[in-house]
Scaffold this motif. Structure first.
Motif, PDB file in Angstrom:
ATOM      1  N   GLU A  65       0.861  -1.175   0.000  1.00 19.10           N
ATOM      2  CA  GLU A  65       0.000   0.000   0.000  1.00 19.10           C
ATOM      3  C   GLU A  65       0.899   1.227   0.000  1.00 19.10           C
ATOM      4  OE1 GLU A  65      -2.806   1.792   3.451  1.00 19.10           O
ATOM      5  OE2 GLU A  65      -3.094  -0.320   2.959  1.00 19.10           O
ATOM      6  N   ARG A  66       0.536   2.203  -0.794  1.00 15.92           N
ATOM      7  CA  ARG A  66       1.320   3.444  -0.843  1.00 15.92           C
ATOM      8  C   ARG A  66       1.322   4.122   0.510  1.00 15.92           C
ATOM      9  NH1 ARG A  66       5.090   4.893  -4.191  1.00 15.92           N
ATOM     10  NH2 ARG A  66       4.535   4.552  -6.325  1.00 15.92           N
ATOM     11  N   ASP A  67       2.499   4.591   0.880  1.00 19.29           N
ATOM     12  CA  ASP A  67       2.660   5.364   2.103  1.00 19.29           C
ATOM     13  C   ASP A  67       3.664   6.464   1.780  1.00 19.29           C
ATOM     14  OD1 ASP A  67       2.427   6.119   4.794  1.00 19.29           O
ATOM     15  OD2 ASP A  67       4.155   4.872   5.359  1.00 19.29           O
ATOM     16  N   GLY A  68       3.144   7.598   1.355  1.00 21.24           N
ATOM     17  CA  GLY A  68       4.036   8.667   0.899  1.00 21.24           C
ATOM     18  C   GLY A  68       4.656   8.282  -0.434  1.00 21.24           C
ATOM     19  N   ARG A  69       5.985   8.320  -0.493  1.00 16.72           N
ATOM     20  CA  ARG A  69       6.687   8.004  -1.744  1.00 16.72           C
ATOM     21  C   ARG A  69       7.093   6.538  -1.837  1.00 16.72           C
ATOM     22  NH1 ARG A  69      11.443  11.950  -2.143  1.00 16.72           N
ATOM     23  NH2 ARG A  69      11.807  10.717  -4.002  1.00 16.72           N
ATOM     24  N   SER A  70       6.811   5.768  -0.786  1.00 14.87           N
ATOM     25  CA  SER A  70       7.194   4.355  -0.805  1.00 14.87           C
ATOM     26  C   SER A  70       5.974   3.485  -0.501  1.00 14.87           C
ATOM     27  CB  SER A  70       8.319   4.109   0.202  1.00 14.87           C
ATOM     28  OG  SER A  70       7.865   4.402   1.503  1.00 14.87           O
ATOM     29  N   PHE A  71       6.236   2.232  -0.185  1.00 18.11           N
ATOM     30  CA  PHE A  71       5.168   1.289   0.124  1.00 18.11           C
ATOM     31  C   PHE A  71       5.346   0.741   1.530  1.00 18.11           C
ATOM     32  CE2 PHE A  71       5.435   0.825  -4.532  1.00 18.11           C
ATOM     33  CZ  PHE A  71       4.108   0.989  -4.868  1.00 18.11           C
ATOM     34  N   VAL A  72       4.227   0.302   2.109  1.00 15.53           N
ATOM     35  CA  VAL A  72       4.267  -0.537   3.296  1.00 15.53           C
ATOM     36  C   VAL A  72       3.704  -1.891   2.878  1.00 15.53           C
ATOM     37  CG1 VAL A  72       4.206   1.280   5.035  1.00 15.53           C
ATOM     38  CG2 VAL A  72       2.053   0.391   4.118  1.00 15.53           C
ATOM     39  N   TRP A  73       4.218  -2.931   3.512  1.00 12.56           N
ATOM     40  CA  TRP A  73       3.954  -4.301   3.089  1.00 12.56           C
ATOM     41  C   TRP A  73       3.283  -5.079   4.219  1.00 12.56           C
ATOM     42  CZ3 TRP A  73       5.749  -5.179  -1.922  1.00 12.56           C
ATOM     43  CH2 TRP A  73       6.598  -4.195  -2.436  1.00 12.56           C
ATOM     44  N   THR A  74       2.354  -5.960   3.842  1.00 10.81           N
ATOM     45  CA  THR A  74       1.639  -6.790   4.805  1.00 10.81           C
ATOM     46  C   THR A  74       1.621  -8.223   4.287  1.00 10.81           C
ATOM     47  OG1 THR A  74       0.205  -4.908   5.320  1.00 10.81           O
ATOM     48  CG2 THR A  74      -0.561  -7.077   6.029  1.00 10.81           C
ATOM     49  N   PRO A  75       1.943  -9.196   5.143  1.00 15.99           N
ATOM     50  CA  PRO A  75       1.902 -10.587   4.676  1.00 15.99           C
ATOM     51  C   PRO A  75       0.463 -11.060   4.504  1.00 15.99           C
ATOM     52  CG  PRO A  75       2.412 -10.524   7.013  1.00 15.99           C
ATOM     53  CD  PRO A  75       2.372  -9.098   6.538  1.00 15.99           C
ATOM     54  N   THR A  76       0.227 -11.853   3.470  1.00 13.22           N
ATOM     55  CA  THR A  76      -1.088 -12.463   3.259  1.00 13.22           C
ATOM     56  C   THR A  76      -1.002 -13.968   3.446  1.00 13.22           C
ATOM     57  OG1 THR A  76      -0.697 -12.696   0.896  1.00 13.22           O
ATOM     58  CG2 THR A  76      -1.812 -10.696   1.625  1.00 13.22           C
ATOM     59  N   SER A  77       0.207 -14.459   3.625  1.00 12.47           N
ATOM     60  CA  SER A  77       0.433 -15.886   3.759  1.00 12.47           C
ATOM     61  C   SER A  77       1.536 -16.122   4.775  1.00 12.47           C
ATOM     62  CB  SER A  77       0.841 -16.454   2.391  1.00 12.47           C
ATOM     63  OG  SER A  77       0.947 -17.850   2.437  1.00 12.47           O
ATOM     64  N   ASP A  78       1.636 -17.357   5.228  1.00  7.69           N
ATOM     65  CA  ASP A  78       2.716 -17.711   6.140  1.00  7.69           C
ATOM     66  C   ASP A  78       3.737 -18.573   5.397  1.00  7.69           C
ATOM     67  OD1 ASP A  78       1.378 -20.110   5.846  1.00  7.69           O
ATOM     68  OD2 ASP A  78       0.768 -20.256   7.929  1.00  7.69           O
ATOM     69  N   GLU A  79       4.700 -19.113   6.120  1.00 11.84           N
ATOM     70  CA  GLU A  79       5.742 -19.922   5.500  1.00 11.84           C
ATOM     71  C   GLU A  79       5.158 -21.153   4.819  1.00 11.84           C
ATOM     72  OE1 GLU A  79       5.890 -18.624   8.544  1.00 11.84           O
ATOM     73  OE2 GLU A  79       7.718 -17.432   8.612  1.00 11.84           O
ATOM     74  N   ALA A  80       4.152 -21.763   5.443  1.00  9.12           N
ATOM     75  CA  ALA A  80       3.519 -22.943   4.850  1.00  9.12           C
ATOM     76  C   ALA A  80       2.836 -22.582   3.532  1.00  9.12           C
ATOM     77  CB  ALA A  80       2.515 -23.562   5.826  1.00  9.12           C
ATOM     78  N   GLY A  81       2.189 -21.426   3.504  1.00  4.95           N
ATOM     79  CA  GLY A  81       1.539 -20.974   2.268  1.00  4.95           C
ATOM     80  C   GLY A  81       2.539 -20.717   1.161  1.00  4.95           C
ATOM     81  N   LEU A  82       3.693 -20.157   1.512  1.00  4.16           N
ATOM     82  CA  LEU A  82       4.735 -19.909   0.516  1.00  4.16           C
ATOM     83  C   LEU A  82       5.286 -21.227  -0.015  1.00  4.16           C
ATOM     84  CD1 LEU A  82       6.497 -17.892  -1.020  1.00  4.16           C
ATOM     85  CD2 LEU A  82       8.027 -17.840   0.952  1.00  4.16           C
ATOM     86  N   ALA A  83       5.504 -22.188   0.869  1.00  4.87           N
ATOM     87  CA  ALA A  83       5.993 -23.504   0.434  1.00  4.87           C
ATOM     88  C   ALA A  83       4.969 -24.182  -0.473  1.00  4.87           C
ATOM     89  CB  ALA A  83       6.303 -24.382   1.640  1.00  4.87           C
ATOM     90  N   ALA A  84       3.688 -24.079  -0.116  1.00  2.38           N
ATOM     91  CA  ALA A  84       2.634 -24.683  -0.938  1.00  2.38           C
ATOM     92  C   ALA A  84       2.592 -24.037  -2.319  1.00  2.38           C
ATOM     93  CB  ALA A  84       1.283 -24.548  -0.237  1.00  2.38           C
ATOM     94  N   LEU A  85       2.775 -22.728  -2.364  1.00  2.00           N
ATOM     95  CA  LEU A  85       2.802 -22.032  -3.647  1.00  2.00           C
ATOM     96  C   LEU A  85       3.945 -22.533  -4.515  1.00  2.00           C
ATOM     97  CD1 LEU A  85       1.705 -19.682  -5.431  1.00  2.00           C
ATOM     98  CD2 LEU A  85       3.360 -18.219  -4.271  1.00  2.00           C
ATOM     99  N   LYS A  86       5.113 -22.725  -3.910  1.00  2.00           N
ATOM    100  CA  LYS A  86       6.269 -23.232  -4.659  1.00  2.00           C
ATOM    101  C   LYS A  86       6.006 -24.638  -5.183  1.00  2.00           C
ATOM    102  CE  LYS A  86       9.702 -20.495  -2.208  1.00  2.00           C
ATOM    103  NZ  LYS A  86      10.829 -20.509  -1.291  1.00  2.00           N
ATOM    104  N   MET A  87       5.381 -25.473  -4.352  1.00  2.44           N
ATOM    105  CA  MET A  87       5.060 -26.834  -4.783  1.00  2.44           C
ATOM    106  C   MET A  87       4.079 -26.806  -5.953  1.00  2.44           C
ATOM    107  SD  MET A  87       4.786 -28.510  -0.975  1.00  2.44           S
ATOM    108  CE  MET A  87       4.034 -30.034  -1.488  1.00  2.44           C
ATOM    109  N   ARG A  88       3.097 -25.934  -5.859  1.00  2.00           N
ATOM    110  CA  ARG A  88       2.092 -25.824  -6.924  1.00  2.00           C
ATOM    111  C   ARG A  88       2.728 -25.354  -8.216  1.00  2.00           C
ATOM    112  NH1 ARG A  88      -3.541 -24.787  -7.540  1.00  2.00           N
ATOM    113  NH2 ARG A  88      -3.813 -24.852  -9.787  1.00  2.00           N
ATOM    114  N   LYS A  89       3.678 -24.411  -8.117  1.00  3.46           N
ATOM    115  CA  LYS A  89       4.367 -23.896  -9.292  1.00  3.46           C
ATOM    116  C   LYS A  89       5.147 -25.002 -10.002  1.00  3.46           C
ATOM    117  CE  LYS A  89       6.216 -19.372 -10.113  1.00  3.46           C
ATOM    118  NZ  LYS A  89       7.068 -18.305  -9.673  1.00  3.46           N
ATOM    119  N   VAL A  90       5.829 -25.837  -9.221  1.00  3.39           N
ATOM    120  CA  VAL A  90       6.570 -26.957  -9.795  1.00  3.39           C
ATOM    121  C   VAL A  90       5.601 -27.915 -10.487  1.00  3.39           C
ATOM    122  CG1 VAL A  90       7.935 -29.013  -9.240  1.00  3.39           C
ATOM    123  CG2 VAL A  90       8.531 -26.809  -8.223  1.00  3.39           C
ATOM    124  N   LEU A  91       4.518 -28.240  -9.815  1.00  2.69           N
ATOM    125  CA  LEU A  91       3.523 -29.152 -10.380  1.00  2.69           C
ATOM    126  C   LEU A  91       2.913 -28.590 -11.657  1.00  2.69           C
ATOM    127  CD1 LEU A  91       2.000 -31.814 -10.020  1.00  2.69           C
ATOM    128  CD2 LEU A  91       0.353 -30.579  -8.604  1.00  2.69           C
TER     129      LEU A  91
END
Length: 130
Positions: A65-91
């Protein structure tokens, strides 16, 4: 005096993404790249942190989300979600999904296979109840 022949330890693939994601999850709210860099310590360049955040954003693991001239970041997933995404990408990149899945399942240790069976059973029950 440090030995100039010694190279700094190279990070394993995805290690930095996990570290950035963990730092964001530890934040009280949205965090900027400078805050993430400070939490990671070491000698990471600010641009490296921005690159990792942009990669995570492209994978839909964080929002920005814009915050002045830069961005602020918020996680939407955890480590398990990131690993699952990587597995899905390989598949998704394999032409014979059934063969890959069969090979994966048959190579699981018994405990993991039981967990997978239970999860699949739960998913089937939820789908039948919908």
């Amino acid at each position: 005096m440090p030995d100039p022949r010694q190279q700094p330890r190279r990070r394993a693939q995805g290690e930095l993404e996990l570290a950035v994601l963990a730092a964001l999850r530890a934040a009280d709210g949205p965090a900027n790249a400078g805050w993430v860099r400070d939490r990671l310590g070491g000698d990471l360049a600010y641009t490296t942190v921005i690159t990792i955040l942009a990669r995570l954003h492209a994978k839909n693991v964080v929002t920005r989300e814009r915050d002045g001239r830069s961005f602020v970041w918020t996680p939407t997933s955890d480590e398990a979600g990131l690993a699952a995404l990587k597995m899905r990408k390989v598949l998704d990149g394999e032409p014979d999904r059934e063969a890959v899945l069969a090979s994966f399942v048959t190579s699981l240790p018994e405990g993991d296979e039981q967990v997978l069976r239970a999860l699949l059973g739960r998913a089937a029950d939820e789908e039948a109840g919908s």
